[in-house]
Design a protein around this motif. Sequence first.
Motif, short mmCIF file in Angstrom:
data_model
loop_
_atom_site.label_atom_id
_atom_site.label_comp_id
_atom_site.label_asym_id
_atom_site.label_seq_id
_atom_site.Cartn_x
_atom_site.Cartn_y
_atom_site.Cartn_z
N MET A 1 3.68 9.43 5.42
CA MET A 1 4.93 10.13 5.73
C MET A 1 5.33 10.98 4.53
O MET A 1 5.26 10.53 3.39
CB MET A 1 6.04 9.14 6.05
CG MET A 1 7.37 9.78 6.41
SD MET A 1 8.58 8.56 6.99
CE MET A 1 9.97 9.63 7.33
N SER A 2 5.74 12.22 4.78
CA SER A 2 6.13 13.12 3.70
C SER A 2 7.46 12.70 3.09
O SER A 2 8.33 12.14 3.77
CB SER A 2 6.24 14.55 4.22
OG SER A 2 5.01 15.00 4.72
N ILE B 1 8.64 4.35 1.65
CA ILE B 1 7.78 5.32 2.31
C ILE B 1 8.35 5.67 3.69
O ILE B 1 8.45 6.85 4.07
CB ILE B 1 6.35 4.77 2.45
CG1 ILE B 1 5.69 4.65 1.07
CG2 ILE B 1 5.51 5.66 3.36
CD1 ILE B 1 4.36 3.92 1.10
N HIS B 2 8.77 4.64 4.43
CA HIS B 2 9.34 4.84 5.76
C HIS B 2 10.57 5.76 5.70
O HIS B 2 10.77 6.61 6.58
CB HIS B 2 9.73 3.49 6.37
CG HIS B 2 10.54 3.60 7.63
ND1 HIS B 2 10.01 4.03 8.83
CD2 HIS B 2 11.87 3.35 7.86
CE1 HIS B 2 10.96 4.04 9.74
NE2 HIS B 2 12.10 3.64 9.20
N GLY B 3 11.38 5.60 4.66
CA GLY B 3 12.57 6.42 4.54
C GLY B 3 12.33 7.79 3.93
O GLY B 3 13.25 8.61 3.86
N GLY B 4 11.12 8.04 3.47
CA GLY B 4 10.81 9.33 2.86
C GLY B 4 11.25 9.44 1.41
O GLY B 4 11.46 10.54 0.90
N TYR B 5 11.37 8.30 0.73
CA TYR B 5 11.88 8.30 -0.64
C TYR B 5 10.79 8.26 -1.70
O TYR B 5 11.08 8.25 -2.89
CB TYR B 5 12.84 7.12 -0.83
CG TYR B 5 13.99 7.16 0.13
CD1 TYR B 5 14.91 8.20 0.09
CD2 TYR B 5 14.14 6.18 1.11
CE1 TYR B 5 15.97 8.25 1.00
CE2 TYR B 5 15.19 6.23 2.02
CZ TYR B 5 16.10 7.27 1.96
OH TYR B 5 17.13 7.33 2.86
N LEU B 6 9.53 8.21 -1.25
CA LEU B 6 8.39 8.21 -2.17
C LEU B 6 7.37 9.26 -1.75
O LEU B 6 7.26 9.59 -0.56
CB LEU B 6 7.69 6.83 -2.18
CG LEU B 6 8.44 5.65 -2.78
CD1 LEU B 6 7.62 4.38 -2.59
CD2 LEU B 6 8.76 5.87 -4.25
N HIS B 7 6.61 9.75 -2.72
CA HIS B 7 5.44 10.56 -2.42
C HIS B 7 4.31 9.60 -2.07
O HIS B 7 3.65 9.05 -2.96
CB HIS B 7 5.06 11.43 -3.62
CG HIS B 7 6.04 12.51 -3.92
ND1 HIS B 7 6.17 13.64 -3.15
CD2 HIS B 7 6.96 12.64 -4.92
CE1 HIS B 7 7.11 14.43 -3.65
NE2 HIS B 7 7.61 13.84 -4.72
N ASP C 1 -0.61 3.37 0.43
CA ASP C 1 -0.76 2.40 1.52
C ASP C 1 -1.17 1.03 1.00
O ASP C 1 -0.69 0.01 1.49
CB ASP C 1 -1.78 2.91 2.54
CG ASP C 1 -1.94 1.93 3.70
OD1 ASP C 1 -0.98 1.76 4.47
OD2 ASP C 1 -3.02 1.32 3.82
N ALA C 2 -2.06 1.00 0.01
CA ALA C 2 -2.51 -0.29 -0.53
C ALA C 2 -1.34 -1.08 -1.11
O ALA C 2 -1.38 -2.33 -1.13
CB ALA C 2 -3.56 -0.06 -1.62
N TYR C 3 -0.29 -0.38 -1.54
CA TYR C 3 0.84 -1.04 -2.18
C TYR C 3 1.88 -1.55 -1.19
O TYR C 3 2.92 -2.07 -1.59
CB TYR C 3 1.46 -0.10 -3.22
CG TYR C 3 0.53 0.05 -4.41
CD1 TYR C 3 0.69 -0.73 -5.54
CD2 TYR C 3 -0.55 0.92 -4.36
CE1 TYR C 3 -0.18 -0.65 -6.60
CE2 TYR C 3 -1.44 1.02 -5.42
CZ TYR C 3 -1.24 0.22 -6.54
OH TYR C 3 -2.13 0.30 -7.60
N THR C 4 1.58 -1.41 0.09
CA THR C 4 2.42 -2.03 1.13
C THR C 4 1.82 -3.36 1.57
O THR C 4 2.23 -3.93 2.59
CB THR C 4 2.57 -1.10 2.34
OG1 THR C 4 1.30 -0.93 2.98
CG2 THR C 4 3.11 0.26 1.92
#
Length: 604
Positions: free
Chosen positions: A1-2, A363-369, A381-384
Motif C-alpha cells: 500500500m502506498s 502500512i494499512h493506514g498509509g503511514y509507512l513507505h 512485508d516481512a516485518y508484519t
Amino acid sequence: MSARKEIQAVTGRIRERSRKSRETYLEQVDALASRGPHRSALSCSNLAHGFAACGTAEKADLSGDIKPNLGIITAYNDMLSAHAPYKDFPDLIKKTAREHGGVAQVAGGVPAMCDGVTQGQPAMELSLFSRDVIAMAASVGLSHNMFDAAVFLGICDKIVPGLFIAALTFGHVPAVFIPAGPMPSGLPNDEKARIRQLYAEGKVGRDELLKAESASYHSPGTCTFYGTANSNQMLMEVMGLHLPGASFINPGTPLRDALTAEAARRALSITALGNEFLPSGRVIDERSIVNAVAGLHATGGSTNHTLHLVAMARAAGIVLTLEDMAELSDAVPLLARVYPNGLADVNHFHAAGGMPFLIREMIHGGYLHEDAWTVMGQGLDAYTREPKLSGSELVFEPAPKESGNLKVLTTADAPFSPNGGLKMLSGNLGTAVSKISAVKGDRHVIEAPAICFHDQYEIIDAFKAGKLDRDFVAVLRFQGPKANGMPELHKMTPPLGVLQDRGYKVALVTDGRMSGASGKIPSAIHVTPEAAESGMIAKIRDGDTVRLDAVNGTLDVLVEPAVLAKRRKARADLTANGTGFGRELFAGFRERVSRADTGASALL
C-alpha cells in the motif's frame, strides 16, 4: 500500500533538500563497494596481523576472499542491565558463522553509559557526547578493512544512534543490529512514579524509594518503560535493520538466542560474496528515515530522537529537519500507549502484538513507505510477521489480526490520538520541542510568570523551601550542548509533578534535554539558540510572562521587543562544568558541537 500523500510530500521535500549530499554519499559508498571483498587489498603483513589470534581453520578461511567475515561491534559491559546479556552473544555469533561457512571476529568494543546511573550527576554531561565517541570507536573497529559485514550489539540511549552513524559511515558494508531485549516486568512504572513523587514530598524515605527502584530495575535487560532505549529498538526494526519482531524478546530465552543466531546467518547472506548484497548505505534512504520518524510518532517515542534522527540521517547524506518531524507528527496518529504515555510497559506492548502488529497497521493506514529496503530485502512485508519457535526451528508467522490489549496497542482505524504528540515550537525565544502525548489537554497551553534557574538543583531547593507554590514557568537555562553537553534534566520533575497535582499551572522551558521520560509536565525543551550562544532564553527575567502554546506551536516571552532589545543577556559561571569525571577531555566537543536543531553533533 502506498504511503499517504502527506507522508510522500515530506519524503519528497527531504529527498530534494538532500539531493546533493545524498549523491555525494552514495558515490562514496559505491566506490568502496566496487572494490569487492576487502581482505584482498591487505598486504600479507596486514592480513597476518588481522587473523593472528584465530585458529588454523579460520586463518585458512580468511586467507582468501571466498568465505565472509563478520565484524562484531559490541557495547557489552556487565554493570549495565541492558548490555550485560551481550556477554555471550559473540560466541553464539561465531558458532553460527562457522556452521554457515563464515567467520566472525569481535572487531571492537564501544563505551555504553547509562543515563539512569548518571541522572543528575556530573557524568550526565558526557552522555550526549558519548554518541559521537561511540560512532568513532565503532569506526576504529571497522577500519581494519577485514569485514564483509558488520553486526552491532547495542541497546541504550546514545549507543544505538552512535552505532548507526558508524554503520552508515561504513555504508558499503552490510549491517545488522542485534538487540538483547527488555528485562521482565517488575514494579509497575506508575507505582514507581508514585513512590518518587512521595519521596519528593518527604512522605517516604530513601529506603522505600530504593526498594521501589530496585523492584523496577531488577534483572538483565533493557528498562521496561518506553524511553530512548526502547525507542531505539523500535527504530531499528521499523527501518529494517533488525530481524522482524526481534526488538522486545526477553534476554536469556531460547527465542532470543535463535534470533541472534539467525541475525548472524542473515548478515552472512547479504555480503558482496553472495547474491543478495545489501550495503547499509543503500538499505537506508529517505524512505527509511521517514519510516523511523513515523514510528516514533505512532508510539509516542523519545524526544531525544529529535536530536539523534537528525544526526543519524546526516550520516547517510540525508538532511532531516525539525519541521519535517513536526509535519509528520501531525500526519501520523498515536497507536501505542506505553509508559510514560500510558500504564503499560514494553513487555505488555509486545504481548499485545508488538512491532509486527504496529507495522502492519501503519502500512494499512498509509503511514509507512512499505517499499523501503531492509536487511530482509525490499519491502516491509516481512516485518508484519512475528518470530516463534516450532520445536527448535525459528519460524515467522503473521502478526495477530487483533490487538491483545486495545488499551496498549490499537489499530490505524481507531487511534488513541490523531497525531503523535510531538510539537515543534517557535517564537521570540527561538525554536523548541514539546512532547504532549502524556500531558493532559488542559495543560497544552501554559501562560505564567517565569522563574529563572541555572541548575536543576536550584529548582529542587526552591521547592523544598516552599518558594514554588504558585503558577510559574521554570526557565532552566545554560543546559545546552555548548554550555555543558546538554544533560537530561529529570531530578526536578517529581517536584514539578507535585506542584502540578496541587493545582498550579506549571511548565518547563529549557535549552537542555528531557528524553523519553518527559512525562506529564508541559515543557519546551532543546530551546535553540541556547543561552550559552546568547539565545533569547538568556534575556528572560524573573516575573516575565512566558507563554508555551503546544496547540498553536508557539513559545514566547511576552515582553515588548524594545525592552528585550535593551536587556543584557544573563551570564552563568560554567567553569565547574569543565573539569572532573572526564569533562575536561570533552572541551573540544563543547566548542565545536552543532545546535540542537541540527543534531547536537561534534562530528557531522
